[in-house]
Design a protein around this motif. Structure first.
Motif, short mmCIF file in Angstrom:
data_model
loop_
_atom_site.label_atom_id
_atom_site.label_comp_id
_atom_site.label_asym_id
_atom_site.label_seq_id
_atom_site.Cartn_x
_atom_site.Cartn_y
_atom_site.Cartn_z
N MET A 154 0.83 -1.21 0.00
CA MET A 154 0.00 0.00 0.00
C MET A 154 0.86 1.26 0.00
N LEU A 155 1.95 1.21 0.74
CA LEU A 155 2.86 2.36 0.75
C LEU A 155 3.47 2.57 -0.63
N TRP A 156 3.88 1.48 -1.25
CA TRP A 156 4.57 1.54 -2.56
C TRP A 156 3.65 2.06 -3.66
N ARG A 157 2.33 1.79 -3.52
CA ARG A 157 1.40 2.15 -4.60
C ARG A 157 0.96 3.62 -4.59
N VAL A 158 1.49 4.41 -3.67
CA VAL A 158 1.14 5.85 -3.68
C VAL A 158 2.42 6.68 -3.60
N PRO A 159 2.42 7.86 -4.24
CA PRO A 159 3.65 8.67 -4.28
C PRO A 159 4.23 9.02 -2.91
N MET A 160 3.36 9.36 -1.93
CA MET A 160 3.88 9.72 -0.60
C MET A 160 4.58 8.52 0.06
N GLY A 161 3.97 7.35 -0.10
CA GLY A 161 4.56 6.14 0.45
C GLY A 161 5.86 5.78 -0.25
N GLU A 162 5.87 5.98 -1.57
CA GLU A 162 7.08 5.71 -2.35
C GLU A 162 8.23 6.58 -1.87
#
Lengths: 219, 278
Positions: A154-162
């Motif tokens: 879930m973190l990887w799939r959004v820019p902030m998490g990336e």
């Protein structure tokens, strides 16, 4: 008769379509299979009509008998016909008929149907958040593994998490794409896809050979 | 009752409120963040970019209006890329509920921006029931399955369709789906006729299709709104997906925070309860 004829039709149609894979399209069997596909599409159209008739009958009976929730069923009935009737009338009669831009159907679809469906789907986000808070617990090693994997994906799939993952040592996004999505995930998905395909093939064979008769309402 | 135990019993309406604020806030104060490009999205872009100009392509709208937020940015971005390359675009849908209307709306809007003409540069075939029959039937003759376009014009009156008989004249298919129809495009059209296919799908469906990309049955894959945002970034045209990434980022982070708090409460609160029992 009620059983034999459908079985014969299913057998002949099934065999023709299977055999067509091995013949050129210009042969008799090739053109026959093409004709059957057109029929299939037409029959598919009638199933939609059957759906409309069925939903009208069920809801009309409920409204007539003033059953619980009859008002919502009345709205369902009105919605079906308000949407369908102008769409079926020829656009040459009026620019409001048909399905082209500016028609009643088009307006209802764009400003009522699509937003309502999107809203219904979007409410899932609220339930998922609430359910994740209440039920997603690391109760066992398996659930902990699932929880940790889901969280980093879930973190990887959004820019902030990336951005956050990029601050950590090692190329975590690369690891997730290569080993989780294209590794473990893909292996599991392949197993499911192959299993489902084998199941579908065996079910088709059972229908063609007349062993499976539940589609006729028989066990 | 300690803090963690109270947190365990938090009214779900507070969670709903937090989700609501997280979704609305980025639309009031937009947060535009660069997205990294996944190899699957890059492969799709490279394949379309490598198509010869004026290729004939199919853009398939196999999604329901419920997933419009994820899928429509993909179709818009793909339509822009196709028209930018002067491709001739044929749209169709296997979804009775709104598929042809969405195809009509998206292609018409994008086509106007690129000065494309209906019937010459793009055609909307509309919807026909029973997708297995439709997909396999088009392998022999598109006209036998779709005798007319979505508005009832016979195909032989549309110049684009003069040179298109079946899949042999189709250079590429971009299937955008929120359901299992993508599987049939692989098993019937790619496996049977060898037409290269790219896929755009919802985030929840995307994990399934990595296997098809790896096998070469899909030339690339866009997964969810993030996939759409990647494609918008690749074609250098910011759209709804890039804007939506702000909201999605906040909601994902909120869910992760809630999961962490929930688990902390579960363990710490649980220990507290046990101590209290003694």
């Amino acid at each position: 008769m009620k059983t034999t004829v459908p079985i014969i039709v299913a057998f002949l149609a099934g065999v023709a379509l299977v055999l067509a894979f091995f013949f050129d399209q210009r042969t008799l069997i090739g053109s026959l299979s093409q004709e059957l596909r057109v029929w299939l599409s037409i029959v598919g159209g009638f199933t939609l009509l059957l759906g409309v008739v069925s939903i009208t009958r069920v809801n009309y009976a409920a409204v007539k008998q003033r059953k619980e929730g009859w008002f919502f069923k009345l709205i369902t009935l009105v919605s079906i016909f308000v949407m369908a009737v102008p769409a079926l009338l020829p656009s040459s009669w009026s620019s409001l008929f048909g399905r082209q831009e500016g028609s009643i159907y088009d307006w209802l679809f764009l400003y009522m149907d699509a937003p309502m469906m999107a809203t219904m789907f979007a409410t899932l986000a609220f339930y998922i958040a609430s359910a994740a808070y209440r039920a997603f617990r690391a109760r066992s090693p398996e659930s902990t593994l699932l929880l940790v994997t889901a969280t980093v994906i879930m973190l990887w799939r959004v820019p902030m998490g990336e951005w956050f993952l990029d601050q950590l040592p090692g190329d975590i996004p690369f690891f997730l794409n290569t080993y989780i999505m294209n590794g473990i995930n893909m292996a599991v998905q392949r197993g499911i896809i192959i299993g489902a395909a084998l199941g579908a093939a065996s079910m088709s064979l059972r229908i063609i050979l007349g062993i499976e008769r539940t589609y006729m309402g028989k066990g | 009752m300690n803090f963690w135990q109270r947190m365990q019993q938090m009214d779900r309406r507070w969670v709903y409120l937090m989700v609501g604020i997280s979704v609305i806030f980025p639309f009031i104060l937009p947060i535009t963040l660069p997205v990294s490009i996944t190899p699957e999205a890059q492969m799709l872009y490279d394949h379309i970019e490598a198509l010869p100009d004026s290729s004939t392509v199919m853009l398939v709208f196999d999604y329901y209006p419920s997933t419009i937020a994820e899928c429509e940015p993909m179709t818009i971005a793909a339509a822009r890329h196709f028209f930018e390359k002067d491709c001739r675009v044929i749209t169709l849908s296997n979804i009775p509920l709104g598929g042809p209307t969405m195809a009509e709306q998206v292609t018409r809007t994008v086509a106007e921006q690129y000065g494309k003409e209906y019937g010459v540069d793009y055609v909307n075939l509309g919807y026909k029931a029973n997708y297995v029959a439709v997909l396999s039937g088009m392998g022999q003759s598109i006209e036998s399955i779709f005798p007319t376009d979505n508005s009832g014009t016979p195909l032989d009156e549309l110049p684009l369709m003069d040179s298109v008989v079946n899949y042999e004249q189709i250079d590429f298919i971009f299937e955008v789906a929120d359901n299992a129809t993508a599987d049939y495009w692989v098993s019937i059209v790619n496996a049977g006729y060898g037409v290269p296919i790219g896929c755009g799908t919802t985030a929840v469906s995307a994990p399934k299709y990595y296997a098809f990309v790896d096998a070469g049955q899909f030339v690339g894959l866009l997964g969810g709104m993030k996939g759409a945002a990647e494609y918008e970034q690749l074609i250098e045209q910011e759209g709804d997906a890039m804007v939506g990434m702000g909201a999605q980022s906040l909601v994902h982070l909120l869910i992760i925070a809630l999961v962490i708090v929930g688990n902390l409460g579960f363990f710490v609160g649980g220990i507290g309860r046990r101590k209290g029992a003694k």
